[in-house]
Write an enzyme that holds these catalytic residues in place. Structure first.
Site, PDB file in Angstrom:
ATOM      1  N   ASN A   8      13.483  -8.409   5.414  1.00 34.58           N
ATOM      2  CA  ASN A   8      12.816  -7.970   4.192  1.00 34.58           C
ATOM      3  C   ASN A   8      13.539  -6.718   3.715  1.00 34.58           C
ATOM      4  OD1 ASN A   8      11.152  -6.455   2.394  1.00 34.58           O
ATOM      5  ND2 ASN A   8       9.359  -7.606   3.034  1.00 34.58           N
ATOM      6  N   GLU A  27      11.507 -10.232  -0.309  1.00 36.08           N
ATOM      7  CA  GLU A  27      11.275  -9.111  -1.220  1.00 36.08           C
ATOM      8  C   GLU A  27      12.578  -8.657  -1.874  1.00 36.08           C
ATOM      9  OE1 GLU A  27       8.059  -5.483  -1.520  1.00 36.08           O
ATOM     10  OE2 GLU A  27       8.683  -6.126   0.478  1.00 36.08           O
ATOM     11  N   TYR A  56       7.881 -14.905   2.299  1.00 31.97           N
ATOM     12  CA  TYR A  56       7.311 -13.577   2.126  1.00 31.97           C
ATOM     13  C   TYR A  56       5.822 -13.777   1.876  1.00 31.97           C
ATOM     14  CZ  TYR A  56       6.378  -8.982   0.025  1.00 31.97           C
ATOM     15  OH  TYR A  56       5.856  -7.736  -0.269  1.00 31.97           O
ATOM     16  N   ASP A 105       8.698 -12.249   6.505  1.00 34.77           N
ATOM     17  CA  ASP A 105       7.655 -11.234   6.578  1.00 34.77           C
ATOM     18  C   ASP A 105       6.316 -11.947   6.447  1.00 34.77           C
ATOM     19  OD1 ASP A 105       5.862  -9.197   6.227  1.00 34.77           O
ATOM     20  OD2 ASP A 105       6.883  -8.273   4.525  1.00 34.77           O
ATOM     21  N   ASN A 145       3.463 -10.523   7.154  1.00 34.44           N
ATOM     22  CA  ASN A 145       2.460  -9.519   6.811  1.00 34.44           C
ATOM     23  C   ASN A 145       1.237  -9.566   7.721  1.00 34.44           C
ATOM     24  OD1 ASN A 145       2.900  -7.480   4.800  1.00 34.44           O
ATOM     25  ND2 ASN A 145       3.286  -9.116   3.317  1.00 34.44           N
ATOM     26  N   ASP A 191      12.386  -0.459   4.705  1.00 32.86           N
ATOM     27  CA  ASP A 191      11.343  -0.059   5.652  1.00 32.86           C
ATOM     28  C   ASP A 191      11.138  -1.129   6.727  1.00 32.86           C
ATOM     29  OD1 ASP A 191      10.319  -1.742   3.673  1.00 32.86           O
ATOM     30  OD2 ASP A 191       8.436  -0.654   3.426  1.00 32.86           O
ATOM     31  N   HIS A 192      11.750  -2.292   6.556  1.00 34.53           N
ATOM     32  CA  HIS A 192      11.803  -3.317   7.598  1.00 34.53           C
ATOM     33  C   HIS A 192      13.206  -3.292   8.215  1.00 34.53           C
ATOM     34  CE1 HIS A 192       8.265  -5.871   6.196  1.00 34.53           C
ATOM     35  NE2 HIS A 192       8.467  -5.079   5.161  1.00 34.53           N
TER      36      HIS A 192
END
Length: 254
Positions: free
Chosen positions: A7, A35, A108, A147, A149, A244-245
């Site tokens: 991601n 993303e 995603y 991802d 989530n 951030d991933h």
């Protein structure tokens, strides 16, 4: 076959931060991206200096939001956008590449959002996505990555007690959704081979979370049971900072 999932939290921003150099270090045969935050033409433009890969993308109708992509050294037999349900397919969240011996799906998964306001939608999305995967699996084995989530177990999140049923990504409904994927016969490759390893794939940009390793494992490779013996390596690679991933990977013997 080295397959990497990442991601990027914006493919254009990641390229500016050195993504192409990292790609040359990771050396994936296939890279699955989530993303992208870009339209199809913007994805192509961001990767115009990249050689040796076929590039496919599925963008959201809303500009600068969501989006998935697959970069592959091997040309797929076919590539398909979405899961065939209009309600879900306008956000560019799923991209499927068919290869000779398996389907590769990058996903995603929708975030339940602040205040968990999107949790009911997310719960239905999980169910519909699982049906889609099982439909593919009726034809040939499936590798699905991306991802999701959700942190599935307490080992997958640095602070399980303070987040449980309060924070998007660690509610019982989301945990149950991931459990349903696994109970259907899809194997969490990293946890299968590393049952007690603490490793995270996402850290908040706030409060120095990454430096303190206060993270979550929310990026997964799930594979059909028939493929688990062909997984020769699994990895989480925290030393890449374009997002951030961080990237996660498998090595699949095909």
């Amino acid at each position: 076959m080295n397959i990497v999932s990442w991601n990027l939290n914006g493919i254009r921003a990641a390229v500016r931060k050195g993504f192409l150099d990292s790609l040359s270090q990771l050396q994936p045969d296939i890279l699955c991206v989530q993303e992208t935050k870009a339209q199809d033409d913007q994805v192509q433009e961001a990767l115009e200096e990249l050689d040796g890969y076929h590039v496919f993308s599925n963008s959201a109708e809303k500009k600068g939001y969501s989006g998935t992509a697959i970069l592959s050294k091997h040309e797929p037999l076919s590539v398909t956008n979405g899961i065939g349900i209009d309600e879900h397919d306008n956000e560019g969240r799923v991209l499927t590449a068919e290869f000779e011996t398996f389907y590769l799906v990058t996903v995603y998964v929708p975030n339940s959002s602040s205040g968990l306001k999107r949790l009911p939608y997310r719960t239905e999305w999980d169910k519909d996505f699982l049906k889609f995967l099982k439909g593919l699996e009726s034809k040939k084995p499936v590798v699905v990555c991306g991802d999701f989530n959700v942190a599935h177990q307490p080992i997958d999140i640095a602070r399980p007690k303070s987040n449980y049923n309060k924070t998007a990504g660690y509610t019982q409904q989301e945990i149950d959704g991931m459990t349903a994927f696994i109970e259907s016969g899809l194997v969490d490759t990293f946890r299968y081979y590393n049952p007690e390893t603490v490793a995270y794939s996402w850290w908040s940009y706030r409060a120095g979370a990454r430096e303190k390793n206060i993270g979550w494992r929310i990026d997964y490779f799930l594979v059909s049971e028939s493929l688990i013996g062909d997984i020769k390596d699994t990895g989480i690679h925290p030393d890449y900072f374009e997002s951030d991933h961080c990237p996660v990977s498998i090595k699949l013997e095909v």
